[in-house]
Design a protein around this motif. Sequence first.
Motif, PDB file in Angstrom:
ATOM      1  N   LYS A   1       0.969  -1.594   0.394  1.00  9.23           N
ATOM      2  CA  LYS A   1      -0.357   0.273  -0.047  1.00  9.23           C
ATOM      3  C   LYS A   1       0.425   1.235  -0.187  1.00  9.23           C
ATOM      4  CE  LYS A   1      -3.611  -1.678   2.251  1.00  9.23           C
ATOM      5  NZ  LYS A   1      -5.402  -2.156   3.119  1.00  9.23           N
ATOM      6  N   SER A   2       0.611   2.077  -0.519  1.00  8.81           N
ATOM      7  CA  SER A   2       0.983   3.736  -1.064  1.00  8.81           C
ATOM      8  C   SER A   2       0.692   4.314   0.620  1.00  8.81           C
ATOM      9  CB  SER A   2       0.521   4.556  -2.278  1.00  8.81           C
ATOM     10  OG  SER A   2      -0.622   5.056  -1.534  1.00  8.81           O
ATOM     11  N   ASN A   3       0.654   5.383   1.187  1.00  6.96           N
ATOM     12  CA  ASN A   3       1.127   6.586   1.649  1.00  6.96           C
ATOM     13  C   ASN A   3      -0.818   7.457   1.955  1.00  6.96           C
ATOM     14  OD1 ASN A   3       3.986   6.475   2.899  1.00  6.96           O
ATOM     15  ND2 ASN A   3       3.767   8.429   1.065  1.00  6.96           N
ATOM     16  N   LYS A   4      -1.362   7.086   0.693  1.00  2.28           N
ATOM     17  CA  LYS A   4      -2.954   7.379   0.727  1.00  2.28           C
ATOM     18  C   LYS A   4      -3.240   5.512   1.231  1.00  2.28           C
ATOM     19  CE  LYS A   4      -2.021  11.027  -2.454  1.00  2.28           C
ATOM     20  NZ  LYS A   4      -2.598  11.029  -3.547  1.00  2.28           N
ATOM     21  N   ASN A   5      -3.003   4.924   1.787  1.00  2.00           N
ATOM     22  CA  ASN A   5      -3.639   3.539   1.671  1.00  2.00           C
ATOM     23  C   ASN A   5      -4.368   3.279   0.587  1.00  2.00           C
ATOM     24  OD1 ASN A   5      -4.264   1.784   4.023  1.00  2.00           O
ATOM     25  ND2 ASN A   5      -6.378   2.883   4.189  1.00  2.00           N
ATOM     26  N   GLU A   6      -4.194   3.268  -0.519  1.00  2.51           N
ATOM     27  CA  GLU A   6      -4.045   2.421  -1.685  1.00  2.51           C
ATOM     28  C   GLU A   6      -3.013   1.822  -1.845  1.00  2.51           C
ATOM     29  OE1 GLU A   6      -5.374   5.099  -4.166  1.00  2.51           O
ATOM     30  OE2 GLU A   6      -3.481   5.700  -4.401  1.00  2.51           O
ATOM     31  N   ASN A   7      -3.363   0.567  -2.181  1.00  4.92           N
ATOM     32  CA  ASN A   7      -2.622  -1.059  -2.927  1.00  4.92           C
ATOM     33  C   ASN A   7      -2.123  -0.113  -4.253  1.00  4.92           C
ATOM     34  OD1 ASN A   7      -4.406  -2.206  -4.289  1.00  4.92           O
ATOM     35  ND2 ASN A   7      -5.246  -2.806  -3.082  1.00  4.92           N
ATOM     36  N   ILE A   8      -1.140  -0.487  -4.099  1.00  2.95           N
ATOM     37  CA  ILE A   8      -0.264  -0.979  -6.112  1.00  2.95           C
ATOM     38  C   ILE A   8      -1.740  -0.930  -7.157  1.00  2.95           C
ATOM     39  CG2 ILE A   8       1.256  -1.658  -7.931  1.00  2.95           C
ATOM     40  CD1 ILE A   8       2.872  -2.063  -5.932  1.00  2.95           C
ATOM     41  N   LEU A   9      -2.601  -2.019  -6.970  1.00  2.00           N
ATOM     42  CA  LEU A   9      -3.469  -2.226  -7.868  1.00  2.00           C
ATOM     43  C   LEU A   9      -4.805  -1.303  -8.016  1.00  2.00           C
ATOM     44  CD1 LEU A   9      -4.323  -4.115  -9.990  1.00  2.00           C
ATOM     45  CD2 LEU A   9      -5.307  -5.494  -8.317  1.00  2.00           C
ATOM     46  N   GLU A  10      -4.425  -0.599  -7.166  1.00  2.00           N
ATOM     47  CA  GLU A  10      -5.489   0.370  -6.936  1.00  2.00           C
ATOM     48  C   GLU A  10      -4.855   1.873  -7.738  1.00  2.00           C
ATOM     49  OE1 GLU A  10      -8.377  -1.320  -3.433  1.00  2.00           O
ATOM     50  OE2 GLU A  10      -6.930   0.525  -2.586  1.00  2.00           O
TER      51      GLU A  10
END
Length: 455
Positions: free
Chosen positions: A263-272
């Motif tokens: 997940k990124s810093n915005k709490n979304e995973n790479i696929l999203e």
Amino acid sequence: EIDYKKLFAEVESDFAVAPKKKPAVVMNVGKGGPAKFNPLDLLSASKGLTSTKGDVNKSKKNTSEVLIDVHRAQNINIMLVKFNRITMEALSQGAMGLDATLLDSSAVTALQQFIPTSEESTCLKAHVKKIKNYAIKKSNSNSEEEKSEPPASLGKAELYLLAMSKVPKLDIRLSALGFCLTTKETVTSLEHSSQIVFTAVEEVKGSKRLQCILRVILELGNVLKNDGVVLEENQINTTATSTIQTLSRGFKISSLNNMIKTKSNKNENILEYCVGKLYTIFPEMLQISTEMKTLNDASKISFPKITMELNKMKSGLNSLVELYKEDKDIFEQQNQQKEQKDDNDNQGEASGSNSSIHLVVSEQSISRMENMISDYSMKIKSLEESVSSSLSEFDELCIYLGEPPGSITIPGSSTPGTTPEVLFGHLQTFVTAVTNATNTTSARIRRQNRLNPHK
């Protein structure tokens, strides 16, 4: 008068066998009125004496011969309920001739549970011989020998075991008949499984959307690997000592699902994140589920199971061929004996006595077995070719995606070949994740547009 109540007041303590509640004494009433009361009647009732008739019946029950186990006989009688309209001779002849019109799959399964043992066959045949000998002796015996107790008659369960014991290799015949009854359904099911693999392979190899998405994911992985720097082919330092800038040229299909975990810093995973970027520039690319509709069904296909079912059918066909050869030899022997019977009545009697040991092989059953062998041989051969072709297509797909083929074992490697369950399972999980991420992104954008309609 005698006071019987006082006279027998201590009868219970004297004999100590009478029950607490004395049984009622019923006196016979004849034409001449009430019978005279006998004090011995009370003593007989107190001692619990049984009648002479009961003793005789009990004696007969104890001396009766037990031919088969009682519980087994009960189970056989329960099983025979479904064959009420079929005689024992027809049932055994149907098993002998592999008559699929008389016995269905459930009937064969029931019969397989009650195959006569060698001990039961020997015991029943000896008892039948005893009955025949008794009948012969009775017709030629004097009055004293006629009083001898006759052998017990055979029950329904015993008659069933006796009839089925005349079928040679009954277990093999029932297995062959079960094979004949289930082959058509099994062939249809396995051909459908092979077709599913064909379709799934074509969908994966022909999906342009999948190719584009995988290319985008590869580029995104290279960017993340090089600290956000987008590398071109001419920017790569190809010297052997340089490991600062590298460029991946592929990835494992199984690693696609790892995109959901990171997940990124915005709490979304790479696929999203990737889907969100693609949705703004090329939303049609994300409709990948419309191009691959059979991945879920293909992920349930197991080539080892298909191979096992195919080998089982081959074994059933081989058993059928062996039975056909044996029955054909028996049929030819029957014809020879029939010809000898026309020339010599004595030899004909010997042949007739032999037919009571085993059932007769009919010309109709020989013809039926020939047709079944020809039909099932073609079906199994066609199925084998279809399975082999689908496995080859799947191996080509594995090579196309850079995975080890399912039918090839890499020398010196413990890594097993790729299976449809694994490959199509990973792709199905990935497609589902892309669809869910697309729906989430679409809902988020619509919500933002409602909150900021003028933006």
